[in-house]
Scaffold this motif. Structure first.
Motif, PDB file in Angstrom:
ATOM      1  N   LEU A 539    -111.028  36.420  67.559  1.00 51.19           N
ATOM      2  CA  LEU A 539    -110.082  36.718  66.484  1.00 51.19           C
ATOM      3  C   LEU A 539    -108.952  37.591  67.016  1.00 51.19           C
ATOM      4  CD1 LEU A 539    -112.648  37.469  63.642  1.00 51.19           C
ATOM      5  CD2 LEU A 539    -111.328  35.372  63.959  1.00 51.19           C
ATOM      6  N   PRO A 540    -107.754  37.521  66.400  1.00 47.82           N
ATOM      7  CA  PRO A 540    -106.604  38.271  66.923  1.00 47.82           C
ATOM      8  C   PRO A 540    -106.823  39.777  67.017  1.00 47.82           C
ATOM      9  CG  PRO A 540    -105.886  36.611  65.352  1.00 47.82           C
ATOM     10  CD  PRO A 540    -107.375  36.635  65.285  1.00 47.82           C
ATOM     11  N   HIS A 541    -107.646  40.342  66.117  1.00 43.95           N
ATOM     12  CA  HIS A 541    -107.816  41.798  66.129  1.00 43.95           C
ATOM     13  C   HIS A 541    -108.878  42.261  67.131  1.00 43.95           C
ATOM     14  CE1 HIS A 541    -111.021  40.490  63.367  1.00 43.95           C
ATOM     15  NE2 HIS A 541    -111.672  41.573  63.774  1.00 43.95           N
ATOM     16  N   ARG A 542    -109.569  41.310  67.763  1.00 44.61           N
ATOM     17  CA  ARG A 542    -110.588  41.685  68.742  1.00 44.61           C
ATOM     18  C   ARG A 542    -109.929  42.057  70.074  1.00 44.61           C
ATOM     19  NH1 ARG A 542    -115.796  42.436  66.615  1.00 44.61           N
ATOM     20  NH2 ARG A 542    -116.230  40.763  65.097  1.00 44.61           N
ATOM     21  N   PRO A 543    -110.578  42.942  70.860  1.00 44.21           N
ATOM     22  CA  PRO A 543    -110.041  43.252  72.195  1.00 44.21           C
ATOM     23  C   PRO A 543    -109.969  41.998  73.059  1.00 44.21           C
ATOM     24  CG  PRO A 543    -111.728  44.835  71.554  1.00 44.21           C
ATOM     25  CD  PRO A 543    -111.767  43.738  70.525  1.00 44.21           C
ATOM     26  N   ARG A 544    -109.034  42.007  74.017  1.00 48.03           N
ATOM     27  CA  ARG A 544    -108.830  40.831  74.853  1.00 48.03           C
ATOM     28  C   ARG A 544    -110.098  40.440  75.607  1.00 48.03           C
ATOM     29  NH1 ARG A 544    -103.707  40.573  78.763  1.00 48.03           N
ATOM     30  NH2 ARG A 544    -102.743  40.446  76.698  1.00 48.03           N
ATOM     31  N   ASN A 545    -110.824  41.421  76.147  1.00 52.52           N
ATOM     32  CA  ASN A 545    -112.053  41.115  76.885  1.00 52.52           C
ATOM     33  C   ASN A 545    -113.078  40.433  75.995  1.00 52.52           C
ATOM     34  OD1 ASN A 545    -111.013  42.147  79.229  1.00 52.52           O
ATOM     35  ND2 ASN A 545    -112.012  44.145  79.043  1.00 52.52           N
ATOM     36  N   THR A 546    -113.184  40.937  74.754  1.00 49.02           N
ATOM     37  CA  THR A 546    -114.124  40.332  73.803  1.00 49.02           C
ATOM     38  C   THR A 546    -113.755  38.873  73.544  1.00 49.02           C
ATOM     39  OG1 THR A 546    -114.499  42.464  72.735  1.00 49.02           O
ATOM     40  CG2 THR A 546    -115.083  40.485  71.482  1.00 49.02           C
ATOM     41  N   ARG A 547    -112.459  38.621  73.404  1.00 49.00           N
ATOM     42  CA  ARG A 547    -112.026  37.243  73.136  1.00 49.00           C
ATOM     43  C   ARG A 547    -112.273  36.328  74.339  1.00 49.00           C
ATOM     44  NH1 ARG A 547    -106.178  37.100  70.495  1.00 49.00           N
ATOM     45  NH2 ARG A 547    -106.883  34.958  70.160  1.00 49.00           N
ATOM     46  N   TRP A 548    -112.061  36.830  75.544  1.00 45.12           N
ATOM     47  CA  TRP A 548    -112.320  36.037  76.739  1.00 45.12           C
ATOM     48  C   TRP A 548    -113.806  35.702  76.863  1.00 45.12           C
ATOM     49  CZ3 TRP A 548    -109.304  33.173  79.505  1.00 45.12           C
ATOM     50  CH2 TRP A 548    -107.937  33.463  79.613  1.00 45.12           C
ATOM     51  N   ILE A 549    -114.642  36.703  76.614  1.00 47.85           N
ATOM     52  CA  ILE A 549    -116.094  36.466  76.683  1.00 47.85           C
ATOM     53  C   ILE A 549    -116.513  35.460  75.610  1.00 47.85           C
ATOM     54  CG2 ILE A 549    -118.366  37.540  76.387  1.00 47.85           C
ATOM     55  CD1 ILE A 549    -117.143  40.098  77.601  1.00 47.85           C
TER      56      ILE A 549
END
Length: 688
Positions: A539-549
């Protein structure tokens, strides 16, 4: 002539033939046979040719590899020196002869059958080798005689292969009697009303072909009620099928056709897969509901939460760009509609190309044919299932629609409105409503004009509200306000898509077999997990690392689910139903028996099937002559339970190898391919 009369005549003929076969020489008729080598000396790694030459009594004949009936063609069992290998028989072009039950393909006079022999690369010079052929064939006139003879030829080995000049004419004539093998021949085949239509193209075919002789038993020659016509740069050959033989036994129907196209020159036609006819246009009365369904589906896209809130934004953007000039506002609406139409044209073009690549459209024989193709079925299941998860809210695509609509307001000119239509299509397609499932499923088999017209209708449905509101912007005040009702509507529609996916899964189970259904069930579960991970953490509000994982795990689960759920390769291992009587009969015949005590609810059994029976294991089982039996206790079976108790087992899986004159071997519960190869190699003696 009735089938019963045909059966009576067949019995009469074969009674006569049987009497001839057991008479002394069949009334004096007997063929002469000889084995002739083209070479006198052979060298290492070289290929040379040996001929089986038959000379039949006058008015008697032998048969092509497809006799056209139940007669037997020539066969050769070779006994070769170590390291030598023999190729298949090279068949001359046969004559087409009227028989008792149709056309027969025969050889009269002195046919010559060629076989290529390849020497090993380690062959030593200066040796004398004997090549033996145990040949058998059948000759017929008014009755039939089975003949056989053991023939041999002796050759020497040397540094080079030397041809026998005395045999050059024989082999040249034999090769001339065979059909021409042309690399330029292109062929395609499909079923048409029960017949087989074979399309053959080759610039080397000159003159009108006389006949087509099939290599397969399920097809009759063109001269038996079929036809050969010229169609553009190709010859269209129509062949009647043989579905029942003279004894009313079903003739297995193959999936490819090959044979010989005879004429001034005869051409070998390679095996050609039998598809189905190209899609035919539907009558307008049948096509209209599809067109209406696609149009209605496009309209419904505007009600999806990812689209509906921005309708007003887009129209107001048109108004702001055009000022108060209503004519300019209408032009912006038209530009937007053109953007939608172009986008749908591109998307439908991609779908049409994919359809052509998989043969889904070309294989259409009628309404609903797409449901006969496991890959088409698998694709539709994934489409319906993923859209249902999306509509239910497990994950969202197109959530940036509002921001897209806002950014489009800042774009100037008709180009901005056109681009707005393109983005509207991209945003709307993930929200495809349940009405599109049946409509797209029906559209997938249509010819090009109706195919693209259907998607154009869908594009018109999506763009029509914008076009109308751009012409009459005052109508904006009558639109219902976006609210919670839209989310409820979307989730309610998802259940229709889940039901569609469930129905398709049921059909899919019939195609791939119930034994293979564990993979699709687990695969769809993995895909649902992938959708949940994507919707929860990417989701857009998640940290970038979280989104990559999250994306990494989404790809892993989705890819694994796809591999589990896709149509499996058809296993070459055929399981017969188990019974103790069948086991006893096979053992009495000297055949080894492998029994799998299994059940649908046994997870370990399913794992064994997926992992242990590799191609190498199956090939070894065939080589050893193993007969595979399945004792299925998915439902209670007292006989299976009694057999398990006899074996000292109460739980499954249980796998047993029984070899004549040996004690039964009960395998471990969890099987591996290595264990099975070792078991079959060790316990089953080599065939003599």
């Amino acid at each position: 002539m009735s089938r019963h009369l045909l059966l009576f005549l067949a019995l009469l003929v074969f009674t006569t033939r049987a009497g001839a076969q057991f008479s002394l020489g069949g009334g004096g008729a007997s063929s002469e046979a000889s084995l002739v080598s083209e070479a006198t000396t052979v060298s290492q790694g070289e290929t040379f040719t040996i001929a089986l030459q038959l000379s039949h009594p006058e008015e008697w004949h032998s048969y092509y590899k497809n006799s056209g009936g139940v007669e037997l063609p020539p066969a050769i069992e070779w006994k070769l020196p170590d390291g030598f290998t023999a190729g298949p028989i090279q068949w001359p072009v046969p004559e087409v002869k009227d028989g008792y039950f149709g056309k027969s393909f025969v050889y009269s006079g002195s046919p010559v059958f060629l076989v290529d022999i390849t020497a090993p690369s380690t062959l030593e010079s200066g040796k004398t080798l004997t090549f033996t052929a145990n040949a058998s064939w059948q000759i017929c006139k008014d009755s039939c005689i089975n003949e056989d003879k053991s023939l041999s030829v002796t050759l020497t080995t040397g540094p080079r292969t030397e041809v026998d000049p005395a045999q050059q004419a024989l082999f040249a004539g034999a090769r001339k009697s065979q059909p021409v093998v042309s690399p330029k021949i292109k062929s395609s085949a499909h079923s048409e009303g029960g017949d087989i239509q074979l399309r053959i193209t080759d610039p080397g075919i000159t003159g009108a072909p006389a006949d087509f002789i099939p290599n397969e038993r399920f097809a009759q020659p063109a001269s038996a009620g079929g036809s050969i016509t010229h169609d553009g740069d190709a010859w269209l050959v129509t062949l009647k099928r043989i579905k029942i033989d003279a004894f009313e036994n079903a003739v297995p129907q193959g999936t490819s056709i090959s044979g010989i196209l005879t004429g001034a020159a005869s051409f070998a036609i390679p095996a050609t897969a039998i598809g189905s006819p190209p899609a035919k246009p539907l009558p307008f009365s049948a096509y209209l509901p599809i067109l209406g369904g696609m149009f209605l589906g496009g309209l419904i896209l505007n009600l999806m939460p990812c689209v509906f809130p921005v309708i007003g934004l887009k129209i107001m953007g048109f108004v702001q760009q055009a000022g108060s000039d209503r004519r300019k506002i209408a032009f912006h609406g038209v530009a937007f509609a053109v953007g939608v139409l172009v986008s749908f044209g591109v998307l439908s073009g991609i779908l049409f190309a994919a359809r052509a690549a998989t043969g889904a459209g070309a294989a259409a024989t009628g309404w609903g044919y797409q449901l006969q193709n496991p890959w088409v079925m698998f694709t539709l299941i994934l489409l319906m299932f993923v859209l249902a998860l999306n509509m239910f809210g497990l994950f969202e695509l197109g959530t940036s629609a509002t921001s897209v609509g806002g950014s489009l307001q800042s774009k100037q000119g008709l180009g901005g409105s056109f681009f707005s239509g393109v983005l509207a299509t991209v945003v709307a397609t993930p929200c495809s409503g349940p009405f599109l499932g049946p409509a797209i499923g029906a559209t997938i088999t249509l010819p090009a004009v109706q195919f693209f017209s259907s998607f154009t209708a869908m594009a018109i449905g999506l763009s029509l509200p914008y076009l109308i509101l751009s012409i009459f912007p005052d109508l904006l005040k009558y639109l219902p306000r976006p609210g919670v009702w839209m989310e409820s509507f979307k989730q309610a529609m998802s259940f229709l898509l889940f039901a569609t996916a469930g129905y398709l899964l049921w059909v899919y189970a019939g195609q791939i077999g119930l034994d293979n259904m564990l993979g699709p069930i687990l695969g769809l579960t993995a895909i649902a997990v992938a959708a949940w991970i994507y919707g929860r953490w990417n989701l857009p509000h998640r940290p970038r690392n979280t989104r990559w994982i999250a994306m990494a795990f989404t790809v892993i689960f989705a890819g694994g689910g796809f591999l589990l759920a896709k149509p499996p390769e058809k296993s070459a291992l055929v399981w017969e139903p188990w019974s103790q009587e069948r086991v006893d009969a096979l053992l009495a015949e000297g055949k080894p028996v492998y029994i799998d005590f299994t059940a649908q609810w046994c997870a370990t059994c399913q794992v064994n099937k997926k992992t242990a029976y590799t191609k190498e294991v199956i090939a070894l089982m065939k080589q050893k002559g193993v007969v595979a039996l399945k004792a299925d206790k998915t439902n209670p079976d007292p006989k299976i339970e009694a057999k398990l108790q006899e074996l000292g087992r109460t739980a499954i899986p249980v796998n047993v190898l029984q070899v004549p004159k040996k004690d039964a071997v009960v395998t471990p519960e969890l099987l591996t391919s290595g264990y099975l190869k070792e078991l079959f190699t060790k316990e089953i003696p080599e065939k003599k």
